[in-house]
Write an enzyme that holds these catalytic residues in place. Structure first.
Site, PDB file in Angstrom:
ATOM      1  N   GLU A 152       3.227  -8.451   7.149  1.00  0.00           N
ATOM      2  CA  GLU A 152       1.968  -9.074   6.724  1.00  0.00           C
ATOM      3  C   GLU A 152       2.126 -10.070   5.585  1.00  0.00           C
ATOM      4  O   GLU A 152       1.429  -9.964   4.569  1.00  0.00           O
ATOM      5  CB  GLU A 152       0.945  -7.997   6.361  1.00  0.00           C
ATOM      6  CG  GLU A 152       0.582  -7.107   7.530  1.00  0.00           C
ATOM      7  CD  GLU A 152      -0.564  -6.149   7.224  1.00  0.00           C
ATOM      8  OE1 GLU A 152      -0.973  -6.047   6.062  1.00  0.00           O
ATOM      9  OE2 GLU A 152      -1.042  -5.511   8.175  1.00  0.00           O
TER      10      GLU A 152
ATOM     11  N   GLU B 159       0.717  -1.848  14.170  1.00  0.00           N
ATOM     12  CA  GLU B 159      -0.046  -0.888  13.350  1.00  0.00           C
ATOM     13  C   GLU B 159      -1.460  -0.828  13.888  1.00  0.00           C
ATOM     14  O   GLU B 159      -2.030  -1.853  14.270  1.00  0.00           O
ATOM     15  CB  GLU B 159      -0.170  -1.340  11.879  1.00  0.00           C
ATOM     16  CG  GLU B 159       1.049  -1.151  11.055  1.00  0.00           C
ATOM     17  CD  GLU B 159       0.845  -1.575   9.587  1.00  0.00           C
ATOM     18  OE1 GLU B 159      -0.297  -1.517   9.074  1.00  0.00           O
ATOM     19  OE2 GLU B 159       1.844  -1.973   8.977  1.00  0.00           O
TER      20      GLU B 159
ATOM     21  N   ASP C  31       0.815  -1.203   0.000  1.00  0.00           N
ATOM     22  CA  ASP C  31       0.000   0.000   0.000  1.00  0.00           C
ATOM     23  C   ASP C  31       0.857   1.265   0.000  1.00  0.00           C
ATOM     24  O   ASP C  31       0.701   2.124   0.852  1.00  0.00           O
ATOM     25  CB  ASP C  31      -0.904  -0.062   1.255  1.00  0.00           C
ATOM     26  CG  ASP C  31      -1.853   1.104   1.357  1.00  0.00           C
ATOM     27  OD1 ASP C  31      -2.342   1.559   0.318  1.00  0.00           O
ATOM     28  OD2 ASP C  31      -2.090   1.573   2.493  1.00  0.00           O
TER      29      ASP C  31
ATOM     30  N   TYR D  11      -6.948  -3.412  12.312  1.00  0.00           N
ATOM     31  CA  TYR D  11      -7.705  -2.214  11.908  1.00  0.00           C
ATOM     32  C   TYR D  11      -9.187  -2.396  12.236  1.00  0.00           C
ATOM     33  O   TYR D  11     -10.044  -2.347  11.365  1.00  0.00           O
ATOM     34  CB  TYR D  11      -7.487  -1.951  10.410  1.00  0.00           C
ATOM     35  CG  TYR D  11      -6.095  -1.406  10.147  1.00  0.00           C
ATOM     36  CD1 TYR D  11      -5.834  -0.048  10.244  1.00  0.00           C
ATOM     37  CD2 TYR D  11      -5.042  -2.259   9.837  1.00  0.00           C
ATOM     38  CE1 TYR D  11      -4.561   0.453  10.043  1.00  0.00           C
ATOM     39  CE2 TYR D  11      -3.760  -1.768   9.633  1.00  0.00           C
ATOM     40  CZ  TYR D  11      -3.530  -0.398   9.741  1.00  0.00           C
ATOM     41  OH  TYR D  11      -2.273   0.103   9.547  1.00  0.00           O
TER      42      TYR D  11
HETATM   43  C1  GCB Z   1      -1.463  -2.430   6.663  1.00  0.00           C
HETATM   44  C2  GCB Z   1      -0.164  -2.354   5.962  1.00  0.00           C
HETATM   45  C3  GCB Z   1       0.208  -0.959   5.556  1.00  0.00           C
HETATM   46  C4  GCB Z   1      -1.022  -0.237   5.025  1.00  0.00           C
HETATM   47  C5  GCB Z   1      -2.047  -0.152   6.122  1.00  0.00           C
HETATM   48  C6  GCB Z   1      -3.346   0.505   5.634  1.00  0.00           C
HETATM   49  O1  GCB Z   1      -1.769  -3.374   7.336  1.00  0.00           O
HETATM   50  O2  GCB Z   1       0.892  -2.966   6.674  1.00  0.00           O
HETATM   51  O3  GCB Z   1       1.221  -1.016   4.594  1.00  0.00           O
HETATM   52  O4  GCB Z   1      -0.737   1.025   4.509  1.00  0.00           O
HETATM   53  O5  GCB Z   1      -2.368  -1.449   6.547  1.00  0.00           O
HETATM   54  O6  GCB Z   1      -3.505   1.701   5.807  1.00  0.00           O
HETATM   55  O7  GCB Z   1      -4.160  -0.189   5.050  1.00  0.00           O
END
Ligand code: GCB
Length: 667
Positions: free
Chosen positions: A454, A555, A213, A519
């Site tokens: 990941e 994260e 990403d 997330y």
């Molecule tokens: C993740 C990734 C990261 C992305 C982020 C997102 O899990 O490790 O590279 O930018 O989520 O914002 O989706």
């Protein structure tokens, strides 16, 4: 993108076949050291920053440059060229969309004027070092092939003494061809997708598909430098440190090349320039009674104490070589529930970053770097992860200097296809770890290696790929990733960052610290902030119960477009980002009393990504905008980080820092 199939996979191209024998010499890159080029009484450094001539090979098969041997004459004689700044990504410099999205070979060239003695003094080595070329690079000097390298983000070099010392020349023409194509076996991996349906796409149409990403910026992202050493020279230094009561122990190994007969004197100087220990010989131990330890920012009144290790090599003849290495004395250890620095529990309150900014893309830039470090100090952040690739050496030097702790990640991001977990990929991945450890092993700020972000770690081959045990002896490919990294550096813990479910992850048994990304209420249960706390609690409890290892929330975050406001909070508003973080924080505050050892927000700043319906001109999960302006949430995090720092400090509380001061240091 338009081009023929043959052109897109360099490995399948005719030129690739012709170049194949040269690739073997590439393996040699792993032998020997990769010391950062520093000036010293015996060494000079000349950066080739500035404008280079540039030409993207838009030919249908992208191979015109090789077919017509553009490296043999000045690039401008091959056709129209552009002025291109180095360091910088090339993508955002012009107004041409087809250059922004270009896939294939681009050509850079510039002439360097060499001081006369560089070309006349036969006791001098002249080395060309490319600090980062994304992705595959072939280099010529005055039309002669000198080196190739696979992979961005890590330096490679060629001894060009013979070439520049063979005639009356005092200039040399450096030509670098770079291909940014990603395949399932590169790091990061990618695939070229051919769109063969001519009713929908132009003939030969293809796109580069990626599973990560961030925008796949390319070009000469860091400086290209020429430097000199004597012909007998210090090739590498490895330092490890330990502490016994109040005695700092600095073990060193120095390799010298060019002559077997030499003497080495090693001195360790404190920040006032006073010699505190000295030794002779190419390996030994320096003992520093009452040593000042290297402490992270906010963990101590005098963080980031750096000694200077001065190595002086002499031979019977007139040759001598000097190299100075900053050294921080500190220890790192991991228990079942703690991450220890100098024997004291360390809590990572920090960020994930990207090398990313307007116009420059991933190009190195001092003003940006200093702004970022000032923001880290302001925020009260004590750490970051180099998501998702190795950052420039200057970044790590600043971390050493300011006490910012680093989880050093290799470009193992987007490993999702089963073929990216096979032997071919593994072999390259092991080599990349070797290059990374060789480059960064001496930085006290680096406390852990991350071998991937990941990956599809629930896939069957992942168990073998990441494994810790040695399953054979001898060849690289018989050692799997975590074992290999541990062999390269037994002093640091190793991890990879996971988003796989705790009970399906086949790599997690081999890591030292569990690093989890999640997330909640963002990529699922959209808008339902109330699910965060139960889901996050289960996440922590499940991981800890299964592995009995410390856990870092590596994260978490939400997108907010700066200036978008909604109350009650709606996704993409600053209020939603704030509410999401606060829900996470309330669980963190419970779990950090137990086995949680860190929280790293995603992300420090907004950054550019591929164009998708999921992204509004890039990823907006930054707590700062791409221009480094704070969103509301930056103030929330600032309150939190300073509070945690003061709670976990072993001394009195610290006043908030507004900006960085100057510290004694050698660059
Ligand atoms: C993740 C990734 C990261 C992305 C982020 C997102 O899990 O490790 O590279 O930018 O989520 O914002 O989706």
């Amino acid at each position: 993108m338009v081009g023929s199939q043959a052109s897109m996979s360099p490995k399948r191209s005719a030129c690739w076949v012709a170049l194949a024998p040269l690739l073997c010499s590439c393996a040699l890159a792993l032998q020997g050291g990769m010391l950062f080029p520093r000036e010293s009484p015996s060494r000079e450094v000349k950066a080739l920053d500035g404008l280079w001539r540039f030409r993207a090979d838009f030919s249908e098969n992208r191979l015109q440059g090789f077919e017509q041997q553009w490296y043999r004459q000045p690039l401008r004689e091959s056709g129209p060229t552009l002025d291109m700044p180095v360091p910088s990504s090339f993508n955002d410099i012009t107004q041409e969309a087809r250059l922004r999205n270009f896939i294939g070979w681009v050509w850079y060239e510039r002439e360097a004027i060499l001081p006369q003695r560089w070309t006349q003094d036969m006791d001098m080595r002249v080395v060309l070092r490319i600090n980062s070329a994304h992705y595959y690079a072939v280099v010529w000097v005055n039309g002669i092939h000198v080196v190739e390298h696979e992979g961005g983000h890590l330096p490679f070099e060629a001894d060009i003494s013979k070439l520049v010392q063979s005639g009356p020349l005092t200039t040399c023409r450096v030509t670098i061809a770079i291909n940014n194509t990603l395949t399932p076996h590169t790091l990061p991996p990618g695939s070229i997708i051919y769109k063969a349906d001519t009713s929908m796409y132009p003939k030969g149409y293809f796109v580069q598909d990626i599973n990560f990403d961030f925008f796949n910026y390319a070009g000469l992202h860091r400086s290209v430098v020429l430097y000199t050493t004597p012909t007998t020279y210090i090739d590498d230094i490895t330092v490890t440190t330990n502490v016994e009561q109040d005695i700092g122990l600095v073990d060193y190994w120095i390799s010298v090349k060019g002559n077997e007969h030499f003497q080495l004197e090693v001195r360790l100087l404190d920040e006032d320039g006073k010699v505190v220990a000295q030794e002779t010989g190419d390996q030994g131990q320096l003992r520093v009674p009452g040593a000042n330890l290297w402490w992270p920012y906010l963990m101590h009144d005098h963080p980031a104490y750096l000694y200077s290790l001065e190595a002086r090599m002499t031979t019977a003849g007139p040759v001598s070589d000097f190299y100075t290495l900053p050294v921080g004395i500190r220890t790192v250890a991991v228990t079942e529930s703690k991450f220890l620095i100098n024997g004291k529990p360390f809590y990572f309150h920090g960020v994930n970053k990207h090398e990313d900014s307007d116009i420059r893309g991933k190009g190195f830039d001092w003003p940006l770097l200093m702004k970022d470090f000032n923001l880290l100090y302001w925020l009260g952040a004590n750490s970051f992860r180099t998501s998702h690739y190795p950052y420039s050496e200057e970044v790590l030097q600043l971390c050493d200097r300011y006490g910012i702790v680093v989880i050093d990640e290799c470009p193992g991001v987007g490993i999702v296809l089963p073929q990216s977990l096979g032997n071919e990929s593994l072999r390259h991945h092991l080599e990349v770890m070797e290059e990374l450890v060789r480059r960064d092993k001496n930085h006290p700020a680096v406390v852990m290696w991350s071998v991937a972000n990941e990956p599809s770690s629930a896939l069957k081959p992942a168990g073998y790929y990441f494994k810790r045990q040695l399953v054979g002896i001898g060849s690289l490919s018989t050692m799997t990733l975590i074992t290999h990294t541990k062999t390269l550096d037994p002093t640091r813990p190793v991890t990879f960052v996971t988003n796989t479910k705790y009970d399906a992850d086949l790599g997690a048994p081999y890591v030292d610290v569990i690093c989890v990304n999640s997330y909640f209420s963002w990529y699922h249960d959209y808008g339902h902030l109330e699910v965060i706390q139960p889901q996050l609690k289960s996440q922590f409890e499940n991981w800890y119960k299964t592995h009995k290892k410390p856990v870092i929330q590596s994260e978490y975050g939400a997108e907010a477009i700066a200036g978008f406001h909604e109350d009650p909070p709606l996704m993409f508003s600053e209020e939603y980002q704030k509410a999401l973080l606060e829900n996470y924080h309330s669980v963190f505050d419970q779990k950090r009393k137990e086995y949680m050892v860190g929280e790293l927000i995603w992300n420090f700043a907004d950054f550019m990504t591929n164009q998708t319906p999921m992204r509004v001109i890039g990823n907006k999960k930054g707590i700062f905008t791409r221009q480094r302006h704070p969103k509301n949430v930056a103030f929330i995090l600032r309150e939190r980080y300073w509070r945690i720092a003061n709670e976990t400090r072993h001394h009195h509380s610290v006043p908030r820092t507004q900006c960085l001061g100057t510290r004694p240091f050698t660059f």
